[in-house]
Design an enzyme around this catalytic site. Sequence first.
Site, short mmCIF file in Angstrom:
data_model
loop_
_atom_site.label_atom_id
_atom_site.label_comp_id
_atom_site.label_asym_id
_atom_site.label_seq_id
_atom_site.Cartn_x
_atom_site.Cartn_y
_atom_site.Cartn_z
N LYS A 39 6.41 -9.67 3.41
CA LYS A 39 5.47 -10.58 4.05
C LYS A 39 4.04 -10.38 3.57
O LYS A 39 3.20 -11.27 3.72
CB LYS A 39 5.52 -10.40 5.57
CG LYS A 39 5.05 -9.05 6.07
CD LYS A 39 5.15 -8.97 7.59
CE LYS A 39 4.68 -7.61 8.09
NZ LYS A 39 4.77 -7.51 9.57
N LYS A 80 2.27 -7.44 0.62
CA LYS A 80 2.28 -7.10 -0.79
C LYS A 80 3.33 -6.03 -1.05
O LYS A 80 3.49 -5.11 -0.24
CB LYS A 80 0.91 -6.57 -1.24
CG LYS A 80 -0.22 -7.58 -1.18
CD LYS A 80 -1.53 -6.92 -1.62
CE LYS A 80 -2.69 -7.92 -1.61
NZ LYS A 80 -3.97 -7.27 -2.01
N GLY A 131 3.81 -2.03 0.24
CA GLY A 131 3.77 -1.77 1.67
C GLY A 131 2.60 -0.92 2.13
O GLY A 131 1.57 -0.81 1.47
N GLY A 145 -3.84 14.77 16.79
CA GLY A 145 -4.08 15.84 15.83
C GLY A 145 -2.95 16.05 14.86
O GLY A 145 -2.74 17.17 14.36
N GLY A 146 -2.20 14.98 14.58
CA GLY A 146 -1.15 15.05 13.57
C GLY A 146 -1.71 14.76 12.18
O GLY A 146 -2.91 14.88 11.94
N ILE A 203 -2.24 11.99 10.25
CA ILE A 203 -3.27 10.98 10.05
C ILE A 203 -4.59 11.42 10.66
O ILE A 203 -5.66 11.30 10.05
CB ILE A 203 -2.82 9.63 10.64
CG1 ILE A 203 -1.59 9.10 9.89
CG2 ILE A 203 -3.95 8.60 10.59
CD1 ILE A 203 -0.95 7.88 10.52
N ARG A 211 3.34 6.33 14.40
CA ARG A 211 3.70 5.00 13.92
C ARG A 211 5.05 4.59 14.50
O ARG A 211 5.96 5.41 14.64
CB ARG A 211 3.74 4.97 12.38
CG ARG A 211 2.39 5.25 11.75
CD ARG A 211 2.43 5.11 10.24
NE ARG A 211 2.69 3.74 9.82
CZ ARG A 211 1.77 2.79 9.73
NH1 ARG A 211 0.51 3.04 10.06
NH2 ARG A 211 2.10 1.58 9.33
N ALA A 250 6.75 8.48 2.81
CA ALA A 250 7.04 7.56 1.71
C ALA A 250 8.13 8.11 0.80
O ALA A 250 9.03 7.37 0.38
CB ALA A 250 5.76 7.29 0.91
N HIS A 284 -0.05 33.47 -14.28
CA HIS A 284 -1.28 34.09 -13.74
C HIS A 284 -2.50 33.60 -14.53
O HIS A 284 -2.47 33.56 -15.74
CB HIS A 284 -1.17 35.62 -13.85
CG HIS A 284 -2.42 36.33 -13.42
ND1 HIS A 284 -2.75 36.51 -12.10
CD2 HIS A 284 -3.41 36.90 -14.15
CE1 HIS A 284 -3.89 37.17 -12.02
NE2 HIS A 284 -4.31 37.42 -13.26
#
Length: 457
Positions: free
Chosen positions: A36, A38, A41, A176-177, A179, A263, A310, A435
């Site tokens: 719907k 682009k 997503g 506080g997650g 996002i 979400r 994703a 190293h």
Amino acid sequence: MTTHTFDIVVLGGGSGGYAAALRASELGNSVVLIEKDKVGGTCLHRGCIPTKALLHAAEVAEHVRDAASVGVTATLTGIDPVGVRTYREGIVAKKFKGLEGLVKARGITTVAGTGRLNADRTVSVGDDVYTGTDVVLATGSYSRTLPGLEIGGRIITSEQALALDVIPERVLILGGGVIGVEFASVWRSFGSEVTIIEALPHLVPNEDIALSKGLERAFRRRGIQYSLGVRFQSAVQDDSSVSVTLEDGKEFSADYLLVAVGRGPVTANLGFEEAGVTLDRGFVTVDDDLRTGVPGLWAVGDIVPGLQLAHRGFQQGIAVAERISGLTPVNVPDLQIPKVTYSSPEVASVGVTEAAAIAEHGADAVSAYEYNLAGNGKSEIIGTGGLVKVVRLKDGPVIGVHLLGDRVGELITEGQLAVAWEAHPEDIAPLIHAHPTQSEALGEAFLALAGKPLHAL
């Protein structure tokens, strides 16, 4: 009404949908991809890519601000919101153009419009009907809010936050997650006063407690404020500010309130239930192979219960395309999928937390080791603190890897391999980490759990 026939119809062009379309086409199927907005997503246009571009701009700001500490003379005179937006949009546009070209090159038919699943398992877009032997549902997710908290004005979600053409002087973040802490990190680097409000006792509450506490300490040092363990009650706004009240009566005010409480699945009013799809709190119920229970109907990505990532969508889309084509891909459980929060410092993990391991196996059966990045040369050079924590079953495999520190997201794939392949620390200890690199910190943890620590007591 016009009917169009393909082998596979994919409803939704985000990470899971376009991955399914690409792999299915590669395997010789004719595919139509219905989107719907682009192709790409949320992840490409409003999520993963643009937010990471912002985080990179924030990192550059911090480097300039601290340049004198490494003997470089530089002055940060300010943040240009228009310039940052131009940079971010340029990244997205370039990736979108590349994806469009790839989809076209694979011979996939794309349809712009809102698709609706019909009872006969066809998909309608306006007056056109698309039919296929198999249909893949990949309609994605939306930003949630809380009951009674309306989005609008100075109360925004991540989508509106990306579109801001100003740097807020003061901002509140509800949640506080992942996002919430990523935007907190960006805005603080840009000079904003930031306060996170989290109802649970810790930031990034789904992570191992060592990472949560470490992130909280790092955020305190950066001047990011937070309120933990008290639930949101209400918010009011006017033309210039927004105020939040918590259930204990404490109040906060700022220029904007970012609502980052998770979400939800985009499944309502799309005909799913009428076609026989079972929904649970809006999520599509599937079996281990992502079948919905309706023959020929599959679901992938954020509409499927579990991690909303994703790369999980990519994996599921590919797996469904291969199953449709008669292949037998390996199922990858959520516990073996790496998670990264791209704040400063970053948080990355795979497998189980120490607490979850003890709950399942008992304290006597679990061993864990933490290696502080203060002992890692490369981390000292780039100026980051943090830790590596590895959880194992005693005399058994690694079952959890947990990382905190700038750039540690680049290390988590090694952790995924250790967990997914059920490697023992003794298997990994002989292998050499270059190293100086941050990967040495992970190697040190494996060495310690194997009983032969090198740069630790």
